[in-house]
Scaffold this motif. Structure first.
Motif, PDB file in Angstrom:
ATOM      1  N   ALA A 230      -8.617  63.092  61.243  1.00 22.94           N
ATOM      2  CA  ALA A 230      -9.941  63.013  60.771  1.00 22.94           C
ATOM      3  C   ALA A 230     -10.561  62.169  59.575  1.00 22.94           C
ATOM      4  O   ALA A 230     -11.364  61.670  59.915  1.00 22.94           O
ATOM      5  CB  ALA A 230      -9.899  64.562  59.543  1.00 22.94           C
ATOM      6  N   GLN A 231      -9.079  61.835  59.015  1.00 27.34           N
ATOM      7  CA  GLN A 231     -10.077  60.496  57.908  1.00 27.34           C
ATOM      8  C   GLN A 231      -9.455  59.273  58.698  1.00 27.34           C
ATOM      9  O   GLN A 231     -10.739  58.220  58.280  1.00 27.34           O
ATOM     10  CB  GLN A 231      -8.576  60.387  57.077  1.00 27.34           C
ATOM     11  CG  GLN A 231      -8.400  61.370  56.014  1.00 27.34           C
ATOM     12  CD  GLN A 231      -7.053  61.225  55.438  1.00 27.34           C
ATOM     13  OE1 GLN A 231      -6.301  60.541  55.436  1.00 27.34           O
ATOM     14  NE2 GLN A 231      -6.970  62.600  54.144  1.00 27.34           N
ATOM     15  N   GLN A 232      -8.954  59.357  59.703  1.00 21.77           N
ATOM     16  CA  GLN A 232      -9.019  57.884  60.353  1.00 21.77           C
ATOM     17  C   GLN A 232      -9.783  57.915  61.313  1.00 21.77           C
ATOM     18  O   GLN A 232     -10.332  56.955  61.542  1.00 21.77           O
ATOM     19  CB  GLN A 232      -7.991  58.231  61.690  1.00 21.77           C
ATOM     20  CG  GLN A 232      -6.426  57.830  61.017  1.00 21.77           C
ATOM     21  CD  GLN A 232      -4.943  57.734  61.974  1.00 21.77           C
ATOM     22  OE1 GLN A 232      -5.691  57.755  63.754  1.00 21.77           O
ATOM     23  NE2 GLN A 232      -3.983  57.120  61.427  1.00 21.77           N
ATOM     24  N   GLN A 233     -10.934  58.820  61.900  1.00 20.95           N
ATOM     25  CA  GLN A 233     -12.717  59.434  62.329  1.00 20.95           C
ATOM     26  C   GLN A 233     -13.267  59.263  61.440  1.00 20.95           C
ATOM     27  O   GLN A 233     -14.445  58.700  61.938  1.00 20.95           O
ATOM     28  CB  GLN A 233     -11.550  60.377  63.047  1.00 20.95           C
ATOM     29  CG  GLN A 233     -10.671  60.284  64.316  1.00 20.95           C
ATOM     30  CD  GLN A 233     -11.203  61.287  65.164  1.00 20.95           C
ATOM     31  OE1 GLN A 233     -12.316  62.630  64.969  1.00 20.95           O
ATOM     32  NE2 GLN A 233     -10.064  61.471  66.429  1.00 20.95           N
ATOM     33  N   ARG A 234     -12.790  58.928  60.212  1.00 23.63           N
ATOM     34  CA  ARG A 234     -14.338  59.166  59.306  1.00 23.63           C
ATOM     35  C   ARG A 234     -15.252  57.764  59.097  1.00 23.63           C
ATOM     36  O   ARG A 234     -14.067  56.521  59.331  1.00 23.63           O
ATOM     37  CB  ARG A 234     -13.630  60.237  57.937  1.00 23.63           C
ATOM     38  CG  ARG A 234     -14.532  60.058  57.557  1.00 23.63           C
ATOM     39  CD  ARG A 234     -14.570  60.371  55.530  1.00 23.63           C
ATOM     40  NE  ARG A 234     -14.277  61.559  56.095  1.00 23.63           N
ATOM     41  CZ  ARG A 234     -13.149  62.508  54.523  1.00 23.63           C
ATOM     42  NH1 ARG A 234     -12.715  61.805  53.693  1.00 23.63           N
ATOM     43  NH2 ARG A 234     -12.702  63.701  55.071  1.00 23.63           N
TER      44      ARG A 234
END
Length: 317
Positions: free
Chosen positions: A26-30
């Motif tokens: 999720a952090q990478q896609q934010r």
């Protein structure tokens, strides 16, 4: 038992690993935080709250005073609409003599400006618009005036005729010049005592949105205030010009009340009502000072009217 414990530990560990992987994903896609150009945003937003205010920052007590003044202005306006208050209001603000003299004065100005179509079309129509707007306002007040006052019987008819021509004087043309000439003849008949017989009599109550625009009233106010200031430079000049000063102060009080009428621009704005109320109150104070022959005090009160006008122009011009 050792095998079961290891299986159980592995079963607990798998969801934790999944959560960790999901969080990392999720952090990478934010999305990346937006970047703003300060040169653009500075034209829209204030850099901090301290620069958003002009002058002194309002205090709680000052806001409470504004609220109280607005309530007082509304209460006074409401009281004038009850019973005969609407007609009694004008008689408290301006005398029949001041109304009559101002109608005659503005009519003479209007007559003198109607020379040729060429002069009218090249700028004279602007003067005509101002003068007819003032006359329409005066006739509207006359139509609601209590007691005996000159031209009251024909005031509504004169109001509608001159207000219509004033609106048409937004631009110059030969047809509008010819219409203004008709109004000149109508006004001459009225002032001479013949009445306005050429037009269909009107019996409609005042609709201020159709009578006058704020712009010519503001221009008229500036003229009145300039003359008021010039003739009240000290006690001696005030005493010498006392009749004109009184008339102009009464006219300013009248205009201040008109500006608050339903249909006028910003009439529903509490701050605007407060400023109009303050101007009317100060103008009435000029008359009070004259009545007690305190000519020295007149200059100071005229300054209060000027300040009310300046405050209004800062916000609504």
């Amino acid at each position: 038992m050792q095998f079961r414990f290891r299986c159980f530990s592995l079963a607990l560990a798998l969801p934790l690993i999944a959560v960790g992987v999901g969080s990392a994903s999720a952090q990478q896609q934010r999305a990346r935080p937006p970047e703003f150009d300060q040169a653009v945003t500075s034209r829209v937003f204030f850099p901090d709250m301290s620069t958003a205010f002009q002058g002194e920052r309002p205090t709680l007590s000052s806001l409470q005073e504004l609220e109280a003044a607005a309530a007082m202005a509304k209460a006074e306006a409401a009281s004038t609409e009850e019973g005969d208050g609407k007609t009694q209001l004008w008689s408290k603000l301006i005398s029949p003599l001041s109304l009559e003299n101002e109608v005659k004065r503005v009519k003479l100005q209007f007559d003198g400006g109607l020379t040729t179509p060429g002069a009218f079309n090249s700028g004279g129509y602007q003067d005509a618009r101002l003068q007819l707007s003032v006359l329409a306002s005066l006739f509207a007040v006359l139509s609601e005036y209590s007691g005996d006052v000159r031209w009251k019987e024909d005031a509504k008819t004169a109001r509608d005729l001159v207000a219509k021509t004033a609106r048409n004087c937004a631009a110059g043309s030969t047809p509008v010049f010819n219409e203004a000439q008709l109004r000149k003849a109508d006004l001459q008949d009225l002032v001479s005592g013949s009445g306005i017989s050429a037009a269909k009599p009107s019996d409609e109550d005042n609709d201020w949105s159709m009578i006058v625009d704020r712009s010519p009233l503001m221009e008229y106010l500036e003229q009145l205030l300039d003359q008021l200031g010039d003739e009240s430079t000290d006690a001696a000049s005030t005493e010498e010009n006392v009749d004109t000063i009184r008339k102009n102060a009464e006219l300013i009080a009248m205009v201040g009340e008109i500006l608050k009428k339903d249909g006028m621009d910003d009439a529903e704005d509490d701050d605007y009502a407060i400023l109009s109320y303050a101007m009317t109150t100060s103008a009435r104070s000029v008359v009070t000072a004259i009545e007690r022959q305190d000519f020295e005090a007149v200059r100071g009160v005229v300054g209060e009217i000027s300040q009310s006008c300046a405050d209004c122009h800062d916000q609504y011009r």
